[in-house]
Scaffold this active site. Structure first.
Site, PDB file in Angstrom:
ATOM      1  CG  ASP A  95      -1.916   1.043   1.372  1.00 45.07           C
ATOM      2  OD1 ASP A  95      -2.268   1.635   0.337  1.00 45.07           O
ATOM      3  OD2 ASP A  95      -2.377   1.307   2.506  1.00 45.07           O
ATOM      4  CD  GLU A 139      -0.300   5.637  -3.711  1.00 47.27           C
ATOM      5  OE1 GLU A 139       0.177   5.867  -2.586  1.00 47.27           O
ATOM      6  OE2 GLU A 139      -1.014   4.669  -3.961  1.00 47.27           O
ATOM      7  CG  ASP A 168      -8.185   4.728   0.562  1.00 52.14           C
ATOM      8  OD1 ASP A 168      -8.127   3.481   0.636  1.00 52.14           O
ATOM      9  OD2 ASP A 168      -7.339   5.477   1.077  1.00 52.14           O
TER      10      ASP A 168
HETATM   11  O1  MIG Z   1      -3.475   6.013   4.935  1.00 56.73           O
HETATM   12  O2  MIG Z   1      -3.461   0.739   5.771  1.00 56.73           O
HETATM   13  O3  MIG Z   1      -5.897   2.361   0.613  1.00 56.73           O
HETATM   14  O4  MIG Z   1      -6.986   0.187   1.970  1.00 56.73           O
HETATM   15  O5  MIG Z   1      -6.849   0.217   4.758  1.00 56.73           O
HETATM   16  C1  MIG Z   1      -4.316   4.927   4.777  1.00 56.73           C
HETATM   17  C2  MIG Z   1      -4.578   1.531   6.012  1.00 56.73           C
HETATM   18  C3  MIG Z   1      -3.503   3.704   4.500  1.00 56.73           C
HETATM   19  C4  MIG Z   1      -4.813   3.088   2.599  1.00 56.73           C
HETATM   20  C5  MIG Z   1      -5.385   1.943   1.848  1.00 56.73           C
HETATM   21  C6  MIG Z   1      -6.438   1.268   2.677  1.00 56.73           C
HETATM   22  C7  MIG Z   1      -5.845   0.808   3.974  1.00 56.73           C
HETATM   23  C8  MIG Z   1      -5.225   1.989   4.707  1.00 56.73           C
HETATM   24  N1  MIG Z   1      -4.250   2.649   3.856  1.00 56.73           N
END
Ligand code: MIG
Length: 840
Positions: free
Chosen positions: A411, A414, A494
């Site tokens: 995650d 980016e 999200d």
């Molecule tokens: O700043 O890991 O898109 O699916 O639950 C949020 C926590 C960070 C973003 C992800 C989301 C995830 C969440 N993450």
């Protein structure tokens, strides 16, 4: 100078990155000088220097030099091996031909791609333009042309009329029109002018990792243009003519998604975050108690110690191996998040100390480590363009693999940075490049940003493979670039718990499939906000037919596990999750097809049925799963309004009742009597079906000519089904089906340990012949017998297997005929005569 060219000279769409505005080129474009090459042509036209080369007959690369210099021949998306491919061409006075495409070079170096018989596939509207480091390519966009692809960008299925920017962005709570969001897949498919004069569909991959922009008739309805502020002017033109062929060739170009473990196709339950091992146990126990088939529970950041990647909170998750073992015994895998930001802490955190020793992190322009806040507080960031950093990253997974974690979630890649309006790192951070034919050099974030997430997943995937050389890695990512499907599946980030987002998610997954990502997901129920019970139910129904099926929601939102709205909603949701598991043999055969051929698992209807492109129904929510199943949710998903479904020619069956719909017999003008239909919501008029939305029903149709494999219900893919594999035969033209099976987790399939079997059926008069081909591969599937049910076929006549008379069962109410036989392992023909047939 044409009007189009004038408009282009002023190109700067709404959210477009800075383009140096220059005066319109007033001098007439220079006549080109062509120098033939064995694989194409070198072009000089005034100051423009370009090289157009054929890699295969239908794959042509266009590279334009800046200031007389070509960018290095290197790529993160296209392998060196592929880039070296050359197809022989025949030189012509204005370009060259391959065995299927004619390339013409016009004034200023404008390129036109045509079919050999002279129909235009795609034509430059102006010569390539360079403004300092920036560039613009402009092509004509016939009014009838539609545009697809570009990954999971928002704004509907068709890209026509929209402008986009590629800049990977943490887009929490994005709206259905926000751009850019998480991924940059600078690839699109144009459908061409259409009609007899059109040359068919084509695809273009702009292989440039900078902040590129695309305009698909947004500023000027008849111009498609794209460009970037810097980086190579290097694009690949892919000839079709069909959208399916373009999609497959794009997968050939950027790499096929490897076959994922079978459990990745099961139901997956996630939450930000399940806060303790005991909570995970409770969730698993409830899923089992409520008989909700499930394969995976996800561990979001809450399982970690102070949000530090590769740690576990000792209080809440005291014994991860024990938890994983218990879950495994219950048929549940654990997937754990492992963000890329590494906490900068003085001691006792190996990922930081070892990473520093390995010189694995990104630096500031002044050479000091770049440090910025994310979840763990001040963090450093692996320099994934550097081979040694990727290798180092890969080793971090050893502990979790040993603990029994089955898959990983990348995650925030980016990369997302907190406390900065840009949401990412400064553009002058330094990235070291030393792989994929790139010269070893230091670049800055402007070039590395859009490939950062993909290279994060590459490091993860390669690392997992090194640690477990015979296991299929499972990685899911949020950010990626063209070719990222080689390393990870993806999801759309999200999203929100709204009906709008449910619709958007279908369109995003379809476009991801056309952009190389055969496996993708959207958070079922929406991440942000909380769904109404109806929305969660509808989303679960549709999610059951999407490639990766994961229920996930944000911290602080209402819970959205299937049971939260009481038994009535649970019953509907469970029924759809169960159907997904029954369909597992079909899903798995599609996954096999995706990995071998590049055909997406979930597709726009026009993928297999090009005529659907001009259907008069609102098809904005319709999609196919493989060629055989057409899923038709209400196009206004929250509306109770009656709607039409356009079924492509050829005949269809209602998946739920097995009854024929559409194309009624001439005598049956008007509504078909549906006494035998269990779900009498559909009335049929020719190839149009009228649907009345009902929350407990999702219209699904089966193509006439399908042999659909299904299996007895299980609670997890790790459970071996008991009973026969079922094959439902829906008579029609080109009648076929495919069975695929392997051990589900290892790479043995790549060494021949798989089972693949083609089945065909044919109707002559009242006689149906179903032929099983000799299976390929040397894996023995779980089924020992198959139950073949032929629809619309009341076979009180005779049935034979390999010429021997066998018993068949006829259900005259359902209008089916069934026989059960030992699973054929050699070529086997089954013959079932229809009632009243004279035996021959
Ligand atoms: O700043 O890991 O898109 O699916 O639950 C949020 C926590 C960070 C973003 C992800 C989301 C995830 C969440 N993450």
């Amino acid at each position: 100078m044409t009007l189009t060219a004038l408009l282009l000279a002023a190109t700067a769409i709404g959210a477009t990155p800075p383009m140096q505005q220059t005066q319109a080129q007033t001098a007439p474009a220079a006549a080109p000088t062509l120098t033939p090459r064995s694989d194409g042509v070198e072009v000089r036209a005034g100051a423009t220097m370009m090289r157009v080369t054929a890699m295969t007959d239908g794959l042509i690369r266009v590279r334009v030099a800046k200031d007389g210099v070509y960018a290095e021949d290197a790529s993160w998306a296209v392998s060196a091996e592929l880039r070296r491919r050359k197809a022989a061409v025949t030189a012509t006075p204005d370009g060259f031909t391959t065995a299927s495409v004619r390339v013409r070079i016009g004034a200023g170096g404008a390129v036109t791609f045509e079919t050999l018989d002279g129909r235009v596939i795609s034509a430059d509207a102006a010569a390539p333009r360079v403004d300092g480091t920036a560039f613009t390519i402009a092509k004509t966009l016939p009014i009838a042309e539609h545009v697809y692809g570009m990954g999971d960008k928002t704004q509907g299925l068709d890209r026509r009329g929209h402008g986009f920017v590629d800049w990977n962005t943490d887009a929490f709570g994005f709206s259905s029109a926000d751009d850019p969001i998480y991924k940059s897949i600078p690839f699109f498919i144009g459908t061409g002018a259409g009609g007899a004069s059109g040359g068919g569909s084509y695809g273009i991959l702009l292989d440039n990792s900078y902040r590129t922009w695309f305009d698909f008739g947004h500023r000027d309805a008849e111009t498609l243009s794209f460009g970037g502020p810097d980086g190579p002017i290097d694009y690949y033109f892919i000839a079709g003519p069909s959208i399916a062929e373009v999609t497959r060739r794009y997968a050939d170009l950027t790499g096929h998604a490897p076959l994922a473990p079978k459990w990745a196709l099961g139901y997956q339950q996630s939450r930000y975050s399940y806060g303790s091992a005991d909570e995970v146990r409770q969730i698993a126990a409830r899923l089992r108690a409520d008989r909700v088939p499930t394969d995976v529970i996800w561990l979001d950041i809450g399982y970690q110690d102070r949000n530090r990647p590769f740690t576990t909170d000792a209080k809440t998750f005291p014994d991860l191996p024990k938890l994983a073992t218990e879950m495994k015994a219950d048929g549940i895998k654990l997937v754990a998040i492992t963000d890329l930001h590494i906490a900068k802490v003085d001691s006792g955190y190996a990922p930081y100390q070892d990473g520093m020793k390995a010189d694995a992190f990104i630096k500031n322009a002044d050479g000091t480590p770049y440090v910025a806040p994310v979840w763990p507080g001040p963090s450093v960031f692996p320099d994934f363009t550097k081979t040694a950093a990727r290798t180092w990253w890969g080793t971090q997974y050893k502990g979790f693999l040993d603990a029994g974690i089955a898959g990983f979630w990348n995650d925030m890649n980016e990369p997302a940075i907190f406390e900065t309006p840009t949401k990412t790192m400064p553009l002058d951070t330094r990235h070291r490049i030393d792989s994929d034919d790139f010269a070893s050099r230091v670049t800055d974030h402007r070039e590395a940003h859009n490939v950062y997430g993909m290279l994060n997943t590459r490091a993860t995937y390669d690392g997992l493979l090194k640690l477990r050389p015979d296991e299929r890695p499972f990685v899911m990512t949020r950010a990626s670039y063209a070719g990222g499907q080689r390393y990870a599946v993806t999801w759309t980030g999200d999203n929100s718990a709204t009906w709008d987002h449910l619709k958007l998610s279908v369109q995003q997954i379809i476009n991801l499939g056309l952009s190389g990502f055969g496996y993708s997901a959207a958070d079922v129920s929406g991440f942000a906000g909380g769904p109404s019970p109806d929305l969660l139910t509808r989303w679960t129904e549709i999610g059951a037919f999407t490639p990766v099926f994961r229920n996930h929601s944000a911290t602080g939102t209402p819970r959205v596990e299937p049971w939260v709205d009481g038994p009535d909603h649970l019953a509907i949701r469970r029924r759809f999750i169960e159907e997904r598991y029954r369909l597992m043999p079909y899903f798995y055969a599609l996954a096999d097809q995706n990995s071998r051929l590049g055909d997406p698992i979930m597709r726009p209807v026009f993928y297999d049925y090009p005529s659907a492109m001009t259907a008069s129904c609102d098809q904005s929510m319709a999609f196919t799963l493989g060629k055989s199943l057409l899923i038709a949710p209400p196009p206004k998903p929250e509306s109770p309004q009656v709607y039409d479904v356009c079924l492509p020619a050829g005949g269809w069956y209602d998946y739920w009742t097995g009854q024929r719909v559409g194309t009624p017999e001439p005598a049956a003008a008007g509504p078909i009597q549906s006494a035998t239909q269990a779900v009498p919501t559909a009335r049929s008029f020719g190839d149009r079906v009228i649907e009345t939305p009902r929350l407990d029903h999702l219209p699904v149709f089966v193509r006439a000519g399908t042999i659909l494999p299904r299996q007895p219900l299980v609670q997890s893919t790790s459970e071996t089904p008991t009973g026969p594999l079922t094959l439902d035969v829906y008579p029609g033209a080109d009648c076929s089906g495919t069975l695929y099976e392997d051990d589900g987790v290892s790479l043995a399939y790549a060494r021949g340990r798989y089972f693949r079997q083609a089945i065909r059926c044919e109707v002559v008069g009242n006689r149906m012949t179903i032929s099983f081909a000799k299976p390929q591969g040397n894996h023995t599937p779980w089924w020992r017998s198959v139950a073949v049910t032929v629809h619309d076929w009341t076979g009180t006549g005779t049935a034979t297997v390999k010429g021997k008379r066998v018993a068949n069962t006829t259900d005259s109410a359902a209008r089916t005929s069934t026989i059960v036989l030992k699973a054929p392992t050699t070529p086997t023909a089954i013959v079932i005569d229809r009632a009243g047939a004279a035996s021959q």
